[in-house]
Design a protein around this motif. Structure first.
Motif, mmCIF file in Angstrom:
data_model
loop_
_atom_site.group_PDB
_atom_site.id
_atom_site.type_symbol
_atom_site.label_atom_id
_atom_site.label_comp_id
_atom_site.label_asym_id
_atom_site.label_seq_id
_atom_site.Cartn_x
_atom_site.Cartn_y
_atom_site.Cartn_z
ATOM 1 N N GLY A 195 27.363 -15.035 23.089
ATOM 2 C CA GLY A 195 28.492 -14.030 22.722
ATOM 3 C C GLY A 195 28.354 -13.576 21.384
ATOM 4 O O GLY A 195 29.312 -13.212 20.865
ATOM 5 N N GLY A 196 27.151 -13.758 20.577
ATOM 6 C CA GLY A 196 27.056 -12.938 19.242
ATOM 7 C C GLY A 196 26.949 -11.661 19.308
ATOM 8 O O GLY A 196 26.488 -11.164 20.471
ATOM 9 N N ARG A 197 27.131 -10.884 18.419
ATOM 10 C CA ARG A 197 26.806 -9.621 18.073
ATOM 11 C C ARG A 197 26.348 -9.258 16.781
ATOM 12 O O ARG A 197 26.737 -9.740 15.886
ATOM 13 C CB ARG A 197 28.293 -8.943 18.319
ATOM 14 N N LEU A 198 25.361 -8.276 16.636
ATOM 15 C CA LEU A 198 24.949 -7.996 15.502
ATOM 16 C C LEU A 198 25.148 -6.420 15.257
ATOM 17 O O LEU A 198 25.313 -5.496 16.004
ATOM 18 C CB LEU A 198 23.399 -7.786 15.601
ATOM 19 N N PHE A 199 25.682 -6.313 13.907
ATOM 20 C CA PHE A 199 26.268 -4.885 13.593
ATOM 21 C C PHE A 199 25.408 -4.430 12.489
ATOM 22 O O PHE A 199 25.020 -5.238 11.615
ATOM 23 C CB PHE A 199 27.559 -4.882 13.068
ATOM 24 N N ARG A 200 25.205 -2.972 12.488
ATOM 25 C CA ARG A 200 24.562 -2.605 11.323
ATOM 26 C C ARG A 200 25.091 -1.149 10.705
ATOM 27 O O ARG A 200 25.831 -0.520 11.662
ATOM 28 C CB ARG A 200 23.245 -2.328 11.117
ATOM 29 N N THR A 201 24.781 -1.062 9.530
ATOM 30 C CA THR A 201 25.704 0.378 8.988
ATOM 31 C C THR A 201 24.277 1.186 8.426
ATOM 32 O O THR A 201 23.282 0.258 7.703
ATOM 33 C CB THR A 201 26.356 0.238 7.750
ATOM 34 N N ARG A 202 24.034 2.244 8.931
ATOM 35 C CA ARG A 202 22.899 2.994 8.576
ATOM 36 C C ARG A 202 23.116 4.379 7.726
ATOM 37 O O ARG A 202 24.222 4.878 7.727
ATOM 38 C CB ARG A 202 22.081 3.659 9.843
ATOM 39 N N CYS A 203 22.421 4.641 6.914
ATOM 40 C CA CYS A 203 22.761 5.703 6.003
ATOM 41 C C CYS A 203 21.429 6.515 5.585
ATOM 42 O O CYS A 203 20.393 5.585 4.833
ATOM 43 C CB CYS A 203 23.583 5.385 4.611
ATOM 44 N N ARG A 213 22.077 -4.483 -1.997
ATOM 45 C CA ARG A 213 22.816 -4.426 -3.390
ATOM 46 C C ARG A 213 22.815 -3.128 -4.106
ATOM 47 O O ARG A 213 23.653 -2.731 -5.112
ATOM 48 C CB ARG A 213 22.082 -5.547 -4.140
ATOM 49 N N SER A 214 22.054 -2.067 -3.792
ATOM 50 C CA SER A 214 22.184 -0.786 -4.550
ATOM 51 C C SER A 214 23.391 0.048 -3.967
ATOM 52 O O SER A 214 23.637 0.984 -4.713
ATOM 53 C CB SER A 214 20.898 0.180 -4.044
ATOM 54 N N ILE A 215 24.183 -0.453 -2.991
ATOM 55 C CA ILE A 215 25.363 0.140 -2.725
ATOM 56 C C ILE A 215 26.589 -0.506 -2.664
ATOM 57 O O ILE A 215 27.728 -0.094 -1.973
ATOM 58 C CB ILE A 215 25.051 1.174 -1.264
ATOM 59 N N ARG A 216 26.485 -1.833 -2.948
ATOM 60 C CA ARG A 216 27.812 -2.470 -3.166
ATOM 61 C C ARG A 216 28.600 -1.922 -3.875
ATOM 62 O O ARG A 216 28.345 -1.475 -4.795
ATOM 63 C CB ARG A 216 27.398 -3.880 -3.722
ATOM 64 N N GLY A 217 30.087 -2.245 -3.697
ATOM 65 C CA GLY A 217 31.226 -1.645 -4.275
ATOM 66 C C GLY A 217 31.424 -0.449 -3.931
ATOM 67 O O GLY A 217 32.450 0.461 -4.428
ATOM 68 N N ARG A 218 30.780 0.434 -2.911
ATOM 69 C CA ARG A 218 31.125 1.517 -2.238
ATOM 70 C C ARG A 218 31.791 1.548 -0.910
ATOM 71 O O ARG A 218 31.803 2.513 -0.173
ATOM 72 C CB ARG A 218 29.757 2.126 -2.209
ATOM 73 N N SER A 219 32.615 0.519 -0.557
ATOM 74 C CA SER A 219 33.338 0.233 0.365
ATOM 75 C C SER A 219 32.693 0.006 2.030
ATOM 76 O O SER A 219 33.030 0.272 2.783
ATOM 77 C CB SER A 219 34.575 1.193 0.822
ATOM 78 N N VAL A 220 31.214 0.085 1.890
ATOM 79 C CA VAL A 220 30.375 0.019 2.977
ATOM 80 C C VAL A 220 30.717 -1.389 3.755
ATOM 81 O O VAL A 220 31.009 -1.351 5.076
ATOM 82 C CB VAL A 220 28.780 0.007 2.577
ATOM 83 N N ILE A 264 33.398 -4.565 7.971
ATOM 84 C CA ILE A 264 34.233 -5.634 8.613
ATOM 85 C C ILE A 264 35.366 -5.109 9.397
ATOM 86 O O ILE A 264 35.744 -5.692 10.132
ATOM 87 C CB ILE A 264 34.707 -6.491 7.577
ATOM 88 N N GLU A 265 36.123 -4.122 9.030
ATOM 89 C CA GLU A 265 37.315 -3.534 9.656
ATOM 90 C C GLU A 265 36.768 -2.983 10.993
ATOM 91 O O GLU A 265 37.448 -2.900 11.924
ATOM 92 C CB GLU A 265 38.050 -2.291 8.919
ATOM 93 N N PHE A 266 35.737 -2.254 10.992
ATOM 94 C CA PHE A 266 35.140 -2.051 12.372
ATOM 95 C C PHE A 266 34.934 -2.810 13.447
ATOM 96 O O PHE A 266 35.591 -2.800 14.475
ATOM 97 C CB PHE A 266 33.557 -1.084 12.390
ATOM 98 N N PHE A 267 34.452 -4.110 13.147
ATOM 99 C CA PHE A 267 34.110 -4.982 14.087
ATOM 100 C C PHE A 267 35.299 -6.129 14.387
ATOM 101 O O PHE A 267 35.567 -6.262 15.588
ATOM 102 C CB PHE A 267 32.890 -5.910 13.972
ATOM 103 N N PHE A 268 36.219 -5.821 13.426
ATOM 104 C CA PHE A 268 37.685 -6.541 13.815
ATOM 105 C C PHE A 268 38.341 -5.876 14.614
ATOM 106 O O PHE A 268 38.904 -6.370 15.541
ATOM 107 C CB PHE A 268 38.334 -6.903 12.317
ATOM 108 N N LEU A 269 38.520 -4.623 14.518
ATOM 109 C CA LEU A 269 39.341 -3.820 15.193
ATOM 110 C C LEU A 269 38.574 -3.612 16.732
ATOM 111 O O LEU A 269 39.123 -3.575 17.650
ATOM 112 C CB LEU A 269 39.531 -2.359 14.873
#
Length: 194
Positions: free
Chosen positions: A25-33, A61-68, A73-78
């Motif tokens: 029942g687990g899921r893996l999510f990633r954000t690509r840029c 760590r190079s993009i922390r603080g940029r809302s990624v 978190i909002e994507f997988f919660f919704l």
């Protein structure tokens, strides 16, 4: 790399465990840029209490603080709220501020807790300890819960389902160790049997 840089060593799970969680029942999510992964998250559905357990959330760590991380978190919660009938909410483990090693560690823990509070999470008053993933030491942590539509779940129920629905099933942690943690026994029996 993102996972290993973001998670304290005593909380790291073997990569095989993360992959095995998908069968339970687990899921893996990633954000690509720009063609590379810049954030990742793993979740585990706890079906007995219809709650999503956020196991890990890590951002390069190079993009922390940029809302990624916020967007992820909002994507997988919704997404879970749309696909899990009667979903109560989401729960995650957060390092306790009072266990900080030094001022820098304290600031990191405070920032992490603020982040999750910003996303609707509230600390559950419960003496929770993460099972001994290192085979020796359970880690005292806060359980933080974000409700879906006003639902609530008791701290002990959250802990029981995290222990047995995730750490027992997926990580193979001994039932006796998990029972000891649930009952607050010190020290708990070995996590991987004797």
């Amino acid at each position: 790399r993102i996972y290993e840089e973001s998670v304290p060593p005593e909380e790291l799970e073997p990569k095989e465990v993360i992959l095995d969680s998908c069968a339970e029942g687990g899921r893996l999510f990633r954000t690509r840029c720009g063609g590379r992964t810049v954030a990742m998250a793993t979740t585990q559905l706890l079906p007995k209490i219809q709650t999503l357990f956020l196991v890990y959330l890590a951002v390069d760590r190079s993009i922390r603080g940029r809302s990624v991380g916020s967007q992820l978190i909002e994507f997988f919660f919704l997404r879970a709220a749309e696909t899990v009938p009667g979903m109560n909410g989401m729960v995650w483990e957060v390092d306790r501020i009072e266990d900080s090693h030094d001022e820098a560690d304290r600031e990191k823990r405070e920032k992490r807790l603020r982040f999750f509070r910003h996303h609707g999470g509230s600390v559950i008053p419960y003496g929770y300890r993460q099972p001994a993933l290192d085979g020796v030491h359970p880690v005292p942590m806060h359980l933080v819960f974000r409700s879906n539509g006003g639902a609530s779940v008791a701290g002990r129920d959250l802990a029981r389902e995290i222990y047995f629905g995730k750490y027992g099933k997926v990580n193979g942690i001994a039932k006796e160790h998990l029972e000891d943690l649930l009952e607050g026994k010190e020290p708990p029996r070995p996590p991987f049997g004797t």
